[in-house]
Scaffold this active site. Structure first.
Site, PDB file in Angstrom:
ATOM      1  N   GLU A   1       0.842  -1.203   0.000  1.00 25.93           N
ATOM      2  CA  GLU A   1       0.000   0.000   0.000  1.00 25.93           C
ATOM      3  C   GLU A   1       0.880   1.257   0.000  1.00 25.93           C
ATOM      4  OE1 GLU A   1      -2.882  -0.115   3.198  1.00 25.93           O
ATOM      5  OE2 GLU A   1      -4.272  -1.247   1.970  1.00 25.93           O
TER       6      GLU A   1
ATOM      7  N   GLU B   1      -6.319  -7.818  -0.702  1.00 25.72           N
ATOM      8  CA  GLU B   1      -6.735  -7.922   0.699  1.00 25.72           C
ATOM      9  C   GLU B   1      -8.232  -7.686   0.731  1.00 25.72           C
ATOM     10  OE1 GLU B   1      -4.691  -5.470   3.554  1.00 25.72           O
ATOM     11  OE2 GLU B   1      -2.747  -5.888   2.639  1.00 25.72           O
TER      12      GLU B   1
END
Ligand code: GLA
EC number: 3.2.1.23
Length: 606
Positions: A158, A234
């Site tokens: 991320e 995710e």
């Protein structure tokens, strides 16, 4: 050659169309004797792949080292996955977030405040490259190019939520490639245009992280990347807990409906988490947005498999959904494991921490202001700061810069107050009974920030300490690591009780010390086990501290909740007599604790 490749609308594995149906499961949060069991249960739910991060901070506790055994025997975990017929997605960071201490960045690195973390600052990339030099060679045989199970490797984590130093991402991708990683590379970012743009890398597959709004999130991904596989790297089906908050849960039917939406859209998925496990020892991380918020010991995550590896409602719901889209093994779903019969454990011996601090750690003497835990060389645990106060009377103790993260203050051994980083506390009114009184400050590192710009925030006493404006100089600083090395050590029940092995239970026990006396102290008790099985340690009447069984560090307990029991994996128990040690920081009303057969992670949000 990469075994996994992309086509205009999906993946191909060895040239054949392939959809990744994966679940996250971090080997370092699961006792290694339970890895095979958890992997089998992953396959039985219908997963064809498992995903794991790799925590740099544990694998490299000091520069130039590599720990690869016990909980950290990643090659063994990969072999077990392979023998279960599972593929693996590997996420080696270097930053992993994951509610993990420091987001996985080692404290020896974050201690140097000059280094610009997660950027192309050569001081960061050099350290990273030296780590990869050691980490990757033992992993290469487990990559698909060598016939192993690892089919793809993530670049950073991320990154778009943190920075936009594309040169750094390029450096990292190159570092993986030049050290022999031929597998498909991917980045993952929250599914919005800004994050995707900042965290992506040309030539590297972009994936998204999201738990709901499936159609919109997939559309964002498609807008960013006009062709290629759609993947949710995710898929958040539960969430983590902070101390003092309700326990997070997500309805199984709701999560299953979103999984169905993802799979119906043809996307690939990594369920985060399939099995969360536990933040054993001192491994939990913390958030720090407006305030510091440490993560609890359990990483149950309301996942498909519970913290103790039992199939929860989501396991069955997901299995049904997956069966609509892909083959699921024609074998019965696993049953919950046997639990230990409930029993009480009497804590019969008690040793005061303040009275025995110098037996536990040789103090470092500083003539002027106290130093931080980092300066004491402490990666985790506690530091006890001791000084003599030259004045008396009522006044205010001020801790410039606050404390990292929770400080208990004692005058001549008597508790006078607590300061918490969580509450931005820096001052404490006290009455000093006499000139020459002993001031003790016991500071606890509650976990390193794992998200955002505050990674690497200091622990311990963070600046000068004054009493009504007078600087208090001359401190004995005791680094109480307790067991920062617990996860490096042997994971079986016969491991030395190094963690608390130096607590002088036998010799220093004072007959006057009763278990219910107040003040930080170690408590010791034994219990008998016929056949080891999972159990949960419940501590009604106890306040806050740490627990060890047979030297294995279960982690932190706190009556602030939500978590009320600590998971005890069967492999840390042994037939016969077992030892329990608690470090209770405040006081207990009960001289006993309980081993129960049911976890209690606390009340959920109404
Ligand atoms: C992000 C991170 C993960 C984890 C989750 C929340 O997606 O990438 O490591 O922190 O949030 O559990």
């Amino acid at each position: 050659m990469s075994a996994l490749s992309t086509s205009s609308d999906g993946f191909r594995l060895h040239g054949e169309p392939f959809r990744i149906i994966s679940g996250a499961m971090h080997y370092f949060r699961i006792h290694p004797d339970q890895w095979a069991d958890r992997l089998r249960k992953a396959r039985l739910m219908g997963l064809n792949t498992v995903e794991t991060y790799v925590p740099w901070n544990l694998h490299q506790p000091e520069p130039g080292t590599l720990v690869l055994d016990g909980f950290l025997d990643l090659p063994r975990y990969l072999r077990l996955a392979e023998s279960e017929g599972l593929h693996v997605l590997l996420r080696p960071g270097p930053y992993i977030c994951a509610e993990w201490d420091g987001g996985g960045l080692p404290s020896w690195l974050t201690t140097d405040t000059d280094i610009r973390l997660r950027t192309s600052d050569p001081r960061f990339t050099d350290a990273l490259d030296r780590y990869l030099d050691l980490l990757l060679p033992p992993l290469l045989p487990h990559l698909a190019a060598s016939g192993g199970p690892v089919i793809a490797v993530q670049v950073e984590n991320e990154y778009g939520a943190y920075g936009d130093d594309t040169a750094y991402l390029e450096h990292l991708a190159r570092s993986l490639r030049t050290r022999g990683v031929e597998e498909l590379l991917f980045t993952c970012d929250q599914a919005d245009p800004e994050h995707l743009a900042a965290g992506s890398l040309p030539g590297v597959l972009t994936t998204g992280t999201f738990g709901s709004r499936i159609t919109e999130s997939l559309a964002q991904l498609r807008a960013h990347q006009p062709e290629g596989p759609l993947m949710c790297a995710e898929f958040w089906i539960g969430w983590f807990d902070h101390w003092g908050e309700p326990h997070h849960v997500r309805d199984a039917a709701d999560a299953a409906a979103d999984l169905d939406r993802l799979l119906s859209a043809g996307a690939s998925v990594n369920i985060y988490m399939f099995h969360g496990g536990t933040n054993f020892g001192f491994t939990n991380g913390a958030n720090h947005d407006h305030a510091y918020e440490p993560i609890v010991t359990s990483y149950d995550y309301d996942a498909a498999l519970t913290e103790s590896g039992d199939p929860g409602p989501k396991y069955h719901a997901f299995r049904e959904v997956i069966a609509r889209h892909a083959p699921v093994p024609d074998e019965p779903a696993p049953a919950p494991s046997r639990k230990l019969p409930p029993t009480a454990v009497e804590l019969t011996r008690r040793v005061s921490l303040l009275a025995h601090a110098s037996v536990l750690a040789k103090p470092v003497r500083v003539d002027a202001d106290p130093v931080t835990m980092e300066e004491l060389g402490l990666r985790a645990g506690y530091a006890l700061y001791r000084t003599t106060v030259p004045v008396s009377g009522a006044g205010v103790l001020r801790f410039a810069g606050g404390v990292g993260d929770r400080a208990q203050v004692f005058v001549d051994g008597a508790p006078v107050g607590v300061l918490e980083r969580e509450r931005h506390e820096e001052a404490l009114p006290v009455r000093l009974p006499r000139a020459g009184a002993t001031l003790d400050v016991l500071v606890e590192n509650m976990g390193g920030v794992n998200y955002g710009p505050r990674i690497g925030s200091r622990k311990g006493l963070l600046g000068p300490v004054t009493f009504d404006g007078t600087a208090l100089h001359g401190w004995d600083c005791h680094p109480l690591a307790m067991d920062a090395d617990a996860m490096d050590a042997d994971a079986d029940a016969d491991a030395d009780a190094d963690a608390v092995g130096s607590v002088p239970f036998a010799s220093a026990q004072s007959p006057a010390e009763s278990p219910v006396d107040a003040g930080p102290a170690f408590h010791h008790g034994t219990f008998e086990v016929r056949t080891p099985a999972d159990t949960f340690l419940s501590l009604p009447g106890w306040t806050k501290g740490q627990a060890w069984i047979n030297g294995f560090h279960l982690g932190r307990y706190w009556n602030r909740g939500p978590q009320r029991t600590l998971y005890v994996p069967a492999p840390v128990l042994r037939p016969g007599t077992n030892e329990l040690v608690l470090l209770e920081l405040q006081a207990t009303t009960e001289p006993r604790v309980h081993l129960t057969d049911t976890p209690d992670l606390g009340p959920v949000k109404p």
